[in-house]
Design a protein around this motif. Structure first.
Motif, short mmCIF file in Angstrom:
data_model
loop_
_atom_site.label_atom_id
_atom_site.label_comp_id
_atom_site.label_asym_id
_atom_site.label_seq_id
_atom_site.Cartn_x
_atom_site.Cartn_y
_atom_site.Cartn_z
N GLU A 257 46.34 49.17 -1.30
CA GLU A 257 45.26 49.52 -1.71
C GLU A 257 43.63 49.43 -2.65
OE1 GLU A 257 47.49 53.11 -2.60
OE2 GLU A 257 48.80 53.31 -1.09
N ASN A 258 43.76 48.91 -2.89
CA ASN A 258 42.54 48.59 -3.76
C ASN A 258 42.12 47.92 -3.87
OD1 ASN A 258 42.56 50.49 -6.01
ND2 ASN A 258 44.61 50.95 -5.91
N ARG A 259 42.38 46.59 -2.82
CA ARG A 259 42.64 45.02 -2.38
C ARG A 259 41.90 43.97 -3.51
NH1 ARG A 259 37.48 46.61 1.90
NH2 ARG A 259 38.16 44.02 1.75
N ILE A 260 42.58 44.35 -4.44
CA ILE A 260 42.42 43.57 -5.75
C ILE A 260 43.88 42.54 -5.96
CG2 ILE A 260 41.79 44.74 -7.61
CD1 ILE A 260 44.32 46.60 -8.97
N ARG A 261 43.45 41.61 -7.02
CA ARG A 261 44.52 40.52 -6.90
C ARG A 261 45.79 40.44 -7.98
NH1 ARG A 261 40.23 35.62 -5.85
NH2 ARG A 261 39.53 36.70 -4.23
N ARG A 262 45.71 40.80 -8.64
CA ARG A 262 46.73 41.34 -10.11
C ARG A 262 46.35 42.58 -10.79
NH1 ARG A 262 41.77 39.15 -10.37
NH2 ARG A 262 42.83 36.95 -10.04
N LEU A 263 47.14 43.01 -11.74
CA LEU A 263 47.41 44.67 -11.90
C LEU A 263 47.86 44.01 -13.94
CD1 LEU A 263 49.68 46.76 -9.28
CD2 LEU A 263 47.51 46.99 -10.06
N VAL A 264 47.97 44.52 -14.23
CA VAL A 264 47.51 44.70 -15.62
C VAL A 264 49.30 45.37 -16.25
CG1 VAL A 264 47.33 45.06 -18.04
CG2 VAL A 264 45.17 44.12 -16.50
N VAL A 265 50.23 45.04 -16.76
CA VAL A 265 50.88 46.09 -17.06
C VAL A 265 50.63 46.35 -18.21
CG1 VAL A 265 53.57 45.17 -17.49
CG2 VAL A 265 52.11 44.38 -15.40
N VAL A 266 51.53 47.76 -19.14
CA VAL A 266 51.22 47.95 -19.62
C VAL A 266 52.39 48.86 -20.57
CG1 VAL A 266 48.68 48.17 -19.90
CG2 VAL A 266 50.33 50.36 -19.17
N GLY A 267 52.51 49.23 -21.22
CA GLY A 267 54.44 49.65 -22.27
C GLY A 267 54.00 51.46 -22.12
N SER A 268 54.64 51.88 -22.06
CA SER A 268 54.71 53.60 -22.51
C SER A 268 53.57 53.92 -23.16
CB SER A 268 56.63 54.13 -22.99
OG SER A 268 56.91 53.14 -24.42
N ARG A 269 53.52 53.20 -25.12
CA ARG A 269 52.46 53.40 -25.36
C ARG A 269 51.06 52.82 -24.62
NH1 ARG A 269 56.15 51.44 -27.94
NH2 ARG A 269 54.71 49.11 -28.90
N GLY A 270 50.42 52.42 -23.44
CA GLY A 270 49.35 51.54 -23.16
C GLY A 270 49.56 50.45 -23.87
N GLU A 271 50.12 49.38 -24.49
CA GLU A 271 49.88 48.34 -25.10
C GLU A 271 50.21 47.34 -23.72
OE1 GLU A 271 54.79 49.17 -25.20
OE2 GLU A 271 52.46 50.18 -25.46
N LEU A 272 49.35 45.96 -24.26
CA LEU A 272 49.52 45.43 -22.92
C LEU A 272 50.86 43.98 -23.26
CD1 LEU A 272 48.10 43.36 -21.18
CD2 LEU A 272 47.41 41.97 -23.16
N VAL A 273 51.62 44.16 -22.25
CA VAL A 273 52.95 43.18 -22.35
C VAL A 273 53.13 42.47 -20.82
CG1 VAL A 273 54.23 46.05 -22.87
CG2 VAL A 273 53.67 44.91 -20.52
N GLY A 274 52.24 42.12 -20.60
CA GLY A 274 51.65 41.36 -18.78
C GLY A 274 50.89 41.37 -17.77
N ILE A 275 51.22 40.26 -16.82
CA ILE A 275 50.23 40.57 -16.40
C ILE A 275 50.66 40.27 -14.91
CG2 ILE A 275 49.01 38.22 -16.67
CD1 ILE A 275 46.26 39.17 -15.41
N LEU A 276 50.38 40.96 -13.86
CA LEU A 276 51.40 40.34 -12.66
C LEU A 276 49.80 40.20 -11.29
CD1 LEU A 276 53.83 41.19 -10.64
CD2 LEU A 276 52.96 42.98 -10.19
N THR A 277 50.71 39.07 -10.16
CA THR A 277 49.39 38.12 -10.04
C THR A 277 49.98 38.25 -7.82
OG1 THR A 277 49.83 36.35 -10.33
CG2 THR A 277 48.26 37.48 -11.66
N GLN A 278 49.19 38.18 -7.21
CA GLN A 278 49.73 37.49 -6.26
C GLN A 278 50.30 36.70 -5.95
OE1 GLN A 278 46.38 37.52 -3.44
NE2 GLN A 278 46.00 39.83 -3.21
N THR A 279 50.21 35.23 -7.00
CA THR A 279 50.77 34.41 -7.07
C THR A 279 52.01 34.49 -7.35
OG1 THR A 279 48.89 32.89 -7.09
CG2 THR A 279 50.54 31.93 -7.94
N SER A 280 52.23 35.26 -8.61
CA SER A 280 53.57 35.75 -8.89
C SER A 280 54.72 36.42 -7.56
CB SER A 280 53.30 36.63 -10.82
OG SER A 280 52.66 37.44 -10.21
#
Length: 797
Positions: A257-280
């Protein structure tokens, strides 16, 4: 290895990008980067003589920047990747084999070549994923199953050049920008790494933004100094985020929908926990697992199909019959612009037939709006009435019918008529409302047209009646501009009359308060005589928008100073002569003039022309009557009052003086030796002498009420209201002085001096014991004595 049964034709048509960026090998690197940025392409194929010789990707740009070896002016051939991993179009037999090539060579672009080595297209992880649409597999897997936990991160103060170094060093396509970097052990290798690798299990680091390979390509294309450009200035923010527990299918849809190649993955407190890409996501689609899923789905579909075939055949007959009935109903509803609706009172949900969607200007393939949403589609002035009617129907169960205005998504206003009834439960509670909604706009327009025609006829009738009942042209014109402005709902209506040089002076105007008045201004006609013929022939000039009108720049500037944006102008004819103009003007916005409005203004102009012609005839009649009245009361030779007028005026002033008890004086005078004057100088000279003497007497009378008349022959009578004997003497003396100045006339043949007068003066306070005739007789006797005593003198009785 098992194969996924997708035909070569389908794989080539749906899994291959046929629109791609290609450049010649001698193209400058700067030009290629700029084109990639403008087209948002992640790669460019390098051709020489139509053959593929290399590929240049966003990652290659980042690597060159990191190494400091990017020379924008050099040819792309110096930095392209060559040779290129390719696949012949004839080898597109198995999708799983294609996935293996991507995984084996760690590539993101796979050119497809034809039999002559020409490039037919390019396959990418995204194009493959769009082909597969593995929703079942993705729905049962979470983001945490495939996300990359160790994320390359940097501070906002990091330069873009350093970001390129990190992407190259860690072989990633993006760097997440964080406020602080995690603390790693004080090992020498960690110090050298500058702590730019964040593990999702360490600390509560919240992401601020992200910089991707595509961003760096755009910065390079824009000519930024990457060493002096910092992450905090150019990072993409706010971030599109997901959570580890979200399904891959949901995350995939978010990326699509947003025509992007990756999403930042955050935890319940908004902390950085990973990244999701088209390749993965693509790597998650393990060929064997994917094959098993497809097989299981195919088996399930086969079993379900067998069970459904019989049910489908059983229902097909009923469906056909129902479809036929529904088609007839839809056709009938379409012809009448009427649809059906139903409201569930408990859930407030609305069900519409297809035609109701059309009535409201909505897409029938979309869900019907809720009651609250539907209410917003009604005109704001009609919404309270709608709420009252529905509330009453729900409370009482009574049928209802109402008309209202609706506003379609395109902004157009339509009129509908809704009818409804209530469906009640066993305890009498209203559970549903149902009924019909019909578009009655055409009916309303017809009614409005009829009302408008009636109003036009009334306006014409009113004007015609005024013209028949009144001869006051100013009153007719003033009322006309006022009523026309009210009828047309415009800002200004004016009538101008042509004068010298065909300048049209504004004679009467009705203008909206706050608008600049034009009364007294002059309209200069356009050069040439075409405009004159245009209006004489009865045509109307309609200007819908002044700025687009076929007028000279001077004319547009003239009308603009009076805020005119649209105008409807017609000529006013007095017979066959153009008398003036009638102009209807809109100032606050342009306006498209309807044919009916143009016809009406022409009819109004015709009636005004009749009024002008009638007024002119009446003016001529008045002038003729005044001339006749003047001739009946004045002496034609001397242009002073005659004997008849004298008798009336003397009687009038006698009565007034008798009521008020004021003195009234009468002077009779006779030209001395006038017979000898006529005999000596001729009758024409005698006539001129009488005219000059009458004029001299008039100059000596200073009050408006003082009156001179020719009494007969060479005699004149002077009536002096509210004047005693002494005042009458002073008047006589002024007359004598005026006569001495008549040196231009031939002298008296007896005295050899200018002609003189003899005067008889009488002054009385009128009473019932006397009369005007006695006053005349007394004055005549005084005149006789003056002549007997030697002429050129006055005597009083």
């Amino acid at each position: 290895m098992a194969q996924v049964q997708i035909s070569r034709q389908q794989l080539f048509a749906e899994g291959v990008l046929h629109q791609f960026l290609s450049v010649e090998s001698d193209t400058a690197i700067a030009q290629v980067i700029r084109t990639m940025s403008e087209t948002r392409s992640s790669f460019a194929l390098v051709l020489r003589a139509g053959q593929l010789v290399g590929i240049f990707t966003e990652r290659d740009v980042v690597r060159a920047i990191a190494r400091g070896s990017l020379q924008p002016a050099e040819a792309i051939a110096t930095v392209m990747v060559s040779p290129v991993i390719t696949l012949a179009e004839t080898d597109l037999d198995d999708l799983l084999a294609v996935l293996q090539i991507f995984r084996q060579h760690q590539i993101r672009h796979l050119p497809i070549l034809g039999s002559q080595g020409e490039v037919l297209g390019v396959m990418t992880p995204n194009s493959i994923r769009n082909l597969l649409q593995p929703s079942d597999l993705l729905k049962f897997r979470q983001v945490s199953d495939v996300m990359v936990s160790r994320v390359v991160s940097a501070l906002p103060s990091t330069s873009v050049t350093d970001l390129a170094h990190q992407m190259t060093q860690h072989r990633v396509s993006c760097v997440v920008i964080v406020p602080t970097l995690p603390q790693l052990p004080d090992a020498p290798e960690n110090q050298a790494a500058k702590s730019d690798l964040t593990d999702g299990s360490q600390g509560d680091v919240a992401p601020l933004g992200i910089v991707t390979e595509q961003d760096i390509v755009r910065f390079q294309a824009d000519g930024l100094n990457l060493a002096q450009t910092y992450a905090g200035e150019v990072m993409s923010t706010p971030l599109l985020q997901t959570s580890p527990q979200q399904s891959l299918w949901s995350a995939y849809q978010q990326m699509q929908e947003n025509r992007i190649r990756r999403l930042v993955v955050v935890g319940s407190r908004g902390e950085l926990v990973g990244i999701l890409t088209q390749t993965s996501v693509v790597h998650m689609l393990d060929p064997l697992e994917l094959c098993e899923v497809i097989r299981a789905l195919q088996s399930t579909v086969t079993q379900k199909n067998d069970a459904l075939h019989q049910e489908i055949r059983r229902r097909q007959a009923l469906t056909d019959a129902l479809a036929s009935s529904e088609a007839l109903l839809r056709e009938a509803q379409a012809l009448t612009h009427m649809g059906s609706w139903e409201l569930d009172v408990a859930t407030q949900t609305v069900t519409w037939s297809t035609e109701v969607f059309h009535v409201f200007g909505l897409d029938p393939t979309q869900p019907a709006p809720t009651l609250a949403e539907n209410e917003q589609q009604y005109h704001p002035e009609d919404r309270p009435r709608l709420r009252r009617i529905l509330s009453k129907a729900i409370a009482t169960g009574q049928p209802f019918r109402f008309q209202a205005r609706i506003i379609r998504p395109d902004g157009s206003i339509r009129h509908i008529e809704a009818r409804g009834r209530a469906r009640q439960s066993s305890d009498g509670t209203v559970t549903k409302l149902f009924g019909t909604a019909q578009d009655i706009t055409e009916q309303k327009q017809l009614e409005q047209l009829l009302r408008s025609q009636v109003q036009q006829q009334r306006l014409l009738a009113s004007m015609t009646q005024r013209i028949r009942q009144s001869l006051d042209l100013d009153a007719i014109l003033s009322t006309t501009v006022h009523e026309v402005r009210q009828f047309f709902q415009v800002d200004r209506v004016l009538i101008g009359q042509f004068g010298e040089d065909w300048r049209c002076g504004i004679a009467v105007e009705s203008v909206e308060p706050g608008r600049s008045p034009m009364l007294g201004a002059n309209i200069t006609p356009e050069p040439g005589e075409d405009w004159l013929k245009f209006y004489v022939r009865g045509h109307a000039k309609a200007i819908d928008c002044l700025e687009r009108a076929n007028l000279s720049a001077e004319a547009i500037a003239y009308w603009r100073q009076f805020q005119v944006q649209a105008a409807l102008t017609v000529g006013l004819l007095q017979g066959d002569r153009l008398w003036g103009l009638l102009s209807v003007q809109q100032c606050h916005q342009p306006r498209t003039w309807e044919r009916a409005e143009i016809d009406l203004i022409q009819q109004l102009a015709s009636q005004v022309g009749i009024a002008i012609q009638q007024s002119e005839l009446y003016r001529q009649l008045q002038y003729a009557n005044q001339e006749l009245a003047y001739l009946a009361t004045h002496d034609q030779l001397t242009r002073v009052a005659n004997r008849r007028y004298l008798d009336d005026y003397l009687q009038q002033e006698w009565n007034r003086a008798a009521r008020e008890g004021t003195p009234l004086s009468l002077v009779l005078c006779d030209v001395d030796y006038f017979k000898q004057y006529n005999d000596t100088h001729g009758h024409l000279a005698g006539d001129e002498c009488l005219m000059e003497i009458a004029t001299a007497i008039g100059r000596a009378l200073h009050r408006p009420a003082d009156f001179v008349a020719r009494y007969g022959g060479e005699e004149f009578a002077i009536v002096l209201p509210n004047t005693n004997r002494l005042g009458a003497v002073r008047v006589v003396q002024r007359i004598q002085k005026e006569l001495r100045n008549l040196t231009s006339l031939p002298p008296s043949p007896v005295t050899r001096t200018p002609s003189t007068l003899s005067f008889g003066i009488v002054s009385v306070i009128p009473s019932s014991l006397s009369s005007p005739l006695k006053l005349l007789d007394q004055s005549d006797r005084a005149l006789y004595r003056a002549k007997a005593q030697g002429r050129n003198r006055y005597c009083m009785d």
